[in-house]
Design a protein around this motif. Structure first.
Motif, PDB file in Angstrom:
ATOM      1  N   UNK A 173       0.835  -1.210   0.000  1.00 49.47           N
ATOM      2  CA  UNK A 173       0.000   0.000   0.000  1.00 49.47           C
ATOM      3  C   UNK A 173       0.865   1.254   0.000  1.00 49.47           C
ATOM      4  N   UNK A 174       1.917   1.266   0.815  1.00 46.97           N
ATOM      5  CA  UNK A 174       2.791   2.433   0.865  1.00 46.97           C
ATOM      6  C   UNK A 174       3.514   2.644  -0.459  1.00 46.97           C
ATOM      7  N   UNK A 175       3.872   1.557  -1.123  1.00 47.41           N
ATOM      8  CA  UNK A 175       4.530   1.666  -2.429  1.00 47.41           C
ATOM      9  C   UNK A 175       3.585   2.280  -3.461  1.00 47.41           C
ATOM     10  N   UNK A 176       2.332   1.860  -3.453  1.00 43.13           N
ATOM     11  CA  UNK A 176       1.352   2.428  -4.368  1.00 43.13           C
ATOM     12  C   UNK A 176       1.084   3.890  -4.042  1.00 43.13           C
ATOM     13  N   UNK A 177       1.042   4.207  -2.776  1.00 44.84           N
ATOM     14  CA  UNK A 177       0.824   5.592  -2.360  1.00 44.84           C
ATOM     15  C   UNK A 177       1.931   6.498  -2.880  1.00 44.84           C
ATOM     16  N   UNK A 178       3.151   6.007  -2.892  1.00 39.59           N
ATOM     17  CA  UNK A 178       4.280   6.782  -3.409  1.00 39.59           C
ATOM     18  C   UNK A 178       4.244   6.885  -4.928  1.00 39.59           C
ATOM     19  N   UNK A 179       3.865   5.775  -5.584  1.00 37.91           N
ATOM     20  CA  UNK A 179       3.868   5.744  -7.047  1.00 37.91           C
ATOM     21  C   UNK A 179       2.666   6.466  -7.648  1.00 37.91           C
ATOM     22  N   UNK A 180       1.529   6.450  -6.953  1.00 36.84           N
ATOM     23  CA  UNK A 180       0.292   7.040  -7.480  1.00 36.84           C
ATOM     24  C   UNK A 180      -0.359   7.904  -6.409  1.00 36.84           C
TER      25      UNK A 180
END
Length: 297
Positions: A159-166
């Motif tokens: 989730x944190x990775x997606x938050x950073x990417x998008x």
């Protein structure tokens, strides 16, 4: 499209718009600690499939919340003494017959691709057997199943990775949410049943059903009674409930929020929408179910 909301005259158009694909959201009726309701898994499957349908239109069939495999509770003589009141366990043989009847009826109405979107771990053995057993019968429709929500897509790290990417797509996540997710790094929420992930998913649409005052009423830690069997790779139907007598396998879900739930539902719905689109445009799965050869282009 919700099957139960349509009039008879609307089905012809609905069959065409859905690409003859019908989804059965499947959960169960079982205890989820003292902080989540019996229908948690069913609510989660329903929320995700309906959200995905907003992106890619399909037909959704209203499966009953009790239509799930929880046979370890079925044999409880005294649900009061075991603190497992509220669980509904139907004999798995009966469930398989009901599933087949439902699929046959859905197909009779014009849908030749049926996908069960499951959100309950206990359903996995039954569903794997069910779709395989369909191969032994002459069916003119394809029966499949998939997870409504993949756990690996909802880890704190993912989730944190997606938050950073998008960041724009996941702007619903607050600073407090990110702090909460960081606190769960490396823990996978401490379990998989009535954990922070399930609590947050439920809070997306049904926050009133989550009792945050009851997060620590009972322990979600294993008592390790059946570990000696798991260690040797032995599958035993009573093992899980013997390890988790409170029907709760997780750390207390502190920090779960409606906004974390919205992010999780978004992740799951995007995947389901991709699956819907794939199957709507695919007729080869039906030909395979009919044992027909692949067409030559």
């Amino acid at each position: 499209m919700l099957w139960e909301n349509l009039r008879e005259e609307e089905f012809e158009s609905a069959i065409e718009r859905s690409g003859r694909l019908c989804i059965i959201p499947l959960g169960c009726m079982e205890k989820h600690g003292q902080h989540l309701p019996m229908g948690t898994d069913s609510y989660i499957a329903k929320t995700i499939t309906e959200k995905a349908c907003e992106q890619e239109e399909v037909m959704i069939f209203p499966a009953g919340m009790w239509l799930g495999e929880v046979s370890c509770f079925h044999s409880e003589d005294d649900p009061k003494s075991s603190r497992l009141r509220g669980c509904i366990g139907i004999n798995p043989t009966t469930l398989l017959l009901i599933l087949e009847e439902l699929c046959d009826e859905i197909a009779r109405n014009g849908f030749d691709k049926i996908l069960i979107a499951n959100s309950h771990g206990g359903n996995v053995p039954m569903l794997s057997y069910f779709v395989r057993a369909q191969c032994y019968k002459k069916k003119d429709y394809a029966t499949m199943w998939t997870w409504a929500n993949l756990d690996e897509e909802m880890t704190p790290e993912a989730i944190m990775k997606l938050h950073q990417a998008r960041p724009d797509d996941f702007a619903m996540l607050t600073d407090d949410d990110i702090t909460t997710l960081k606190g769960y790094l490396g823990t996978n929420y401490g379990g998989g049943h009535a954990d922070m992930r399930e609590a947050a998913l439920l809070m997306c649409n049904y926050p009133e059903l989550v009792s945050s005052d009851s997060f620590e009423t009972e322990s979600g830690l294993s008592i390790h009674r059946a570990d000696y069997l798991y260690k040797e790779g032995i599958d035993f139907g009573h093992a899980w409930i013997s390890n988790y007598p409170n029907a709760y396998s997780a750390l207390p879900p502190h920090g779960c929020s409606q906004t974390i739930g919205e992010a999780m539902v978004k992740i799951a719905a995007e995947r389901m929408a991709r699956i819907f689109k794939l199957l709507k445009n695919d007729d080869d799965c039906v030909r395979m179910a009919k044992h027909e050869p692949q067409p030559i282009n």
